[in-house]
Design a protein around this motif. Structure first.
Motif, PDB file in Angstrom:
ATOM      1  N   SER A   1      -4.142   3.825 -13.718  1.00 18.86           N
ATOM      2  CA  SER A   1      -4.413   2.653 -12.899  1.00 18.86           C
ATOM      3  C   SER A   1      -5.921   2.476 -12.769  1.00 18.86           C
ATOM      4  O   SER A   1      -6.685   3.370 -13.116  1.00 18.86           O
ATOM      5  N   LYS A   2      -6.337   1.308 -12.269  1.00 12.21           N
ATOM      6  CA  LYS A   2      -7.746   1.132 -11.940  1.00 12.21           C
ATOM      7  C   LYS A   2      -8.008   1.946 -10.688  1.00 12.21           C
ATOM      8  O   LYS A   2      -7.442   1.658  -9.626  1.00 12.21           O
TER       9      LYS A   2
ATOM     10  N   PRO B   1       3.724  15.842 -11.723  1.00 12.26           N
ATOM     11  CA  PRO B   1       5.139  15.837 -11.345  1.00 12.26           C
ATOM     12  C   PRO B   1       5.518  14.657 -10.453  1.00 12.26           C
ATOM     13  O   PRO B   1       6.621  14.118 -10.568  1.00 12.26           O
ATOM     14  N   MET B   2       4.611  14.224  -9.575  1.00 12.72           N
ATOM     15  CA  MET B   2       4.905  13.058  -8.743  1.00 12.72           C
ATOM     16  C   MET B   2       4.951  11.786  -9.590  1.00 12.72           C
ATOM     17  O   MET B   2       5.792  10.907  -9.373  1.00 12.72           O
TER      18      MET B   2
ATOM     19  N   GLU C   1       5.652   3.758  -9.641  1.00 12.56           N
ATOM     20  CA  GLU C   1       6.539   2.639  -9.974  1.00 12.56           C
ATOM     21  C   GLU C   1       7.164   2.047  -8.709  1.00 12.56           C
ATOM     22  O   GLU C   1       7.141   2.636  -7.635  1.00 12.56           O
ATOM     23  N   ASN C   2       7.752   0.883  -8.861  1.00 13.34           N
ATOM     24  CA  ASN C   2       8.593   0.252  -7.818  1.00 13.34           C
ATOM     25  C   ASN C   2       7.972   0.236  -6.422  1.00 13.34           C
ATOM     26  O   ASN C   2       8.511   0.852  -5.512  1.00 13.34           O
TER      27      ASN C   2
ATOM     28  N   ILE D   1       0.869  -1.185   0.000  1.00 12.97           N
ATOM     29  CA  ILE D   1       0.000   0.000   0.000  1.00 12.97           C
ATOM     30  C   ILE D   1       0.898   1.226   0.000  1.00 12.97           C
ATOM     31  O   ILE D   1       1.813   1.343   0.829  1.00 12.97           O
ATOM     32  N   LYS D   2       0.644   2.132  -0.943  1.00 16.68           N
ATOM     33  CA  LYS D   2       1.353   3.406  -0.999  1.00 16.68           C
ATOM     34  C   LYS D   2       0.429   4.502  -0.473  1.00 16.68           C
ATOM     35  O   LYS D   2      -0.687   4.674  -0.980  1.00 16.68           O
ATOM     36  N   PHE D   3       0.896   5.221   0.529  1.00 15.10           N
ATOM     37  CA  PHE D   3       0.167   6.367   1.068  1.00 15.10           C
ATOM     38  C   PHE D   3       0.825   7.617   0.486  1.00 15.10           C
ATOM     39  O   PHE D   3       1.943   7.971   0.869  1.00 15.10           O
TER      40      PHE D   3
END
Length: 389
Positions: free
Chosen positions: A342-343, A145-146, A153-154, A129-131
């Motif tokens: 992304s979905k 920009p992000m 990625e990664n 999970i990316k916050f």
């Protein structure tokens, strides 16, 4: 799921306090240094892998489950608005001329709250999970920009989820819509260059103010006479500056505004259409011009499958009768860039009630109980998508 409710209740006080802490330190686009530091410290305290300084002030916290799997991104904004607060709250802005008048303080509190709860059950999740906390949503936009800096990625992000506190949806309700939800938006700045002179001698002048008024009217006719009336489109001139005193014909006039549409073809055609109209009027009247047309955010469109997942999760929390399909809005959101890759789903969390001020108003505030609903939607969705079978 009873455990999730219990964990949210355990973190309730911290979630509310987080919103209040952040409300007091609002910072506008790309100046969100205190805000980013606060967020990063909270993520670090949870034991997440934290990356700061993405696209200047962006922050990423990465939670890894014990088994490989998909990656879900929960997104919030960092920035506030250049608004002087008039709420009278005991935790009002301490930064003169800046305010969280669009609910981004609540958005951050919900994503940080979800990070705390999901960290408690991370041993039962697969994948990552990316916050993500992005700068400058109010403009010029920090999402792209992000993305350019590699935030998707990664590991590669499979699912994206975000929400907006929304006065147009009643408190206790959740607005979920498949497909287009928010409009594509651009900005334009236009300078008309004429020839100034005495107000009594217009024949010796090229009146920039008069030409600019013709352009304002002509831009509205692009919408009313060149666009399909079944495809909602808006052009707004929000700024018009010209002249210095009553008896001088102005040499210059400055206009600034925005265009909005749900139609991608119309969105991509606006710059050429506007230039053609401005050029024609200026040529006819003997003026020069400088048009700076700045493409903004694409249409915010939700993946139908993901919208269905959120509708089901939200219904289990607030009741299916309280999950509504909201009316699309001409407001814009750079969440659209994440959804394009992304979905994903961007939903509205209702805060509408008697006396509720609109977004971007100096008196905007909301009932903080709604934050717990947002946290629960985030957590239950994460478990549904990433929970070990």
């Amino acid at each position: 799921m009873d455990e999730i409710k219990a964990l949210i209740e355990k973190h309730r006080e911290k979630i509310v306090q987080t919103r209040r802490d952040l409300h007091q330190i609002p910072e506008t686009a790309y100046t969100e240094f205190k805000t980013a530091e606060y967020v990063a410290k909270r993520l670090d305290h949870l034991g997440l892998a934290v990356t700061t300084g993405i696209a200047k002030t962006g922050v990423l916290g990465l939670l890894a489950g014990p088994e490989p799997g998909k990656t879900l991104m929960l997104r919030s904004e960092l920035d506030a608005l250049p608004v002087k607060e008039e709420t009278g709250l005991p935790f009002a802005s301490t930064h003169e001329g800046a305010m969280h008048a669009c609910g981004h303080d609540g958005h951050m509190a919900m994503v940080l709250g979800a990070a705390a709860v999901l960290s408690d059950v991370s041993d039962r999740l697969s994948g990552h999970i990316k916050f993500v906390f992005q700068p400058a949503e109010e403009g010029p936009g920090g999402a792209k920009p992000m993305i350019d800096a590699g935030v998707l990625e990664n590991p590669v992000v499979d699912y994206t989820l975000g929400c907006h506190l929304w006065p147009g949806v009643d408190q206790g309700q959740v607005g979920v819509k498949a497909g287009p939800l928010m409009a594509a938006m651009d900005r334009f700045d236009l300078t008309i260059k004429g020839k100034g002179g005495h107000g009594a001698m217009p024949h010796l002048c090229v009146d920039a103010l008069d030409i600019a008024t013709q352009i304002v009217n002509a831009l509205q006719r692009i919408v009313s006479r060149h666009m399909n009336p079944l495809s909602p489109t808006v052009v707004t001139v929000g700024q018009f500056n010209s002249g210095t005193t009553f008896n001088i014909i102005p040499e210059k006039a400055f206009l600034s505004g925005t265009t909005r549409t749900f139609d991608s073809k119309i969105w991509k055609s606006w710059a050429e259409r506007m230039d053609r109209v401005v050029n024609g009027i200026c040529q006819a009247m003997g003026a020069d011009y400088e048009l700076n047309y700045q493409p903004g955010y694409p249409v915010t469109a939700n993946n139908p499958w993901m919208a269905g997942e959120i509708r089901e999760v939200a219904g289990s929390i607030v009741g299916s009768e309280n999950v509504i399909e909201p009316e699309p809005t001409m407001g814009g959101e750079d969440m659209s860039f994440f959804l394009d890759r992304s979905k994903g789903c961007f939903f509205f969390l209702g805060v509408g009630r008697d006396g509720c001020a609109p977004l971007h108003n100096p008196r905007f505030d909301f009932d903080e109980d709604v934050l717990l609903t947002g946290v629960e939607i985030y957590c239950r969705t994460a478990i549904k998508l990433l929970g070990q079978r």
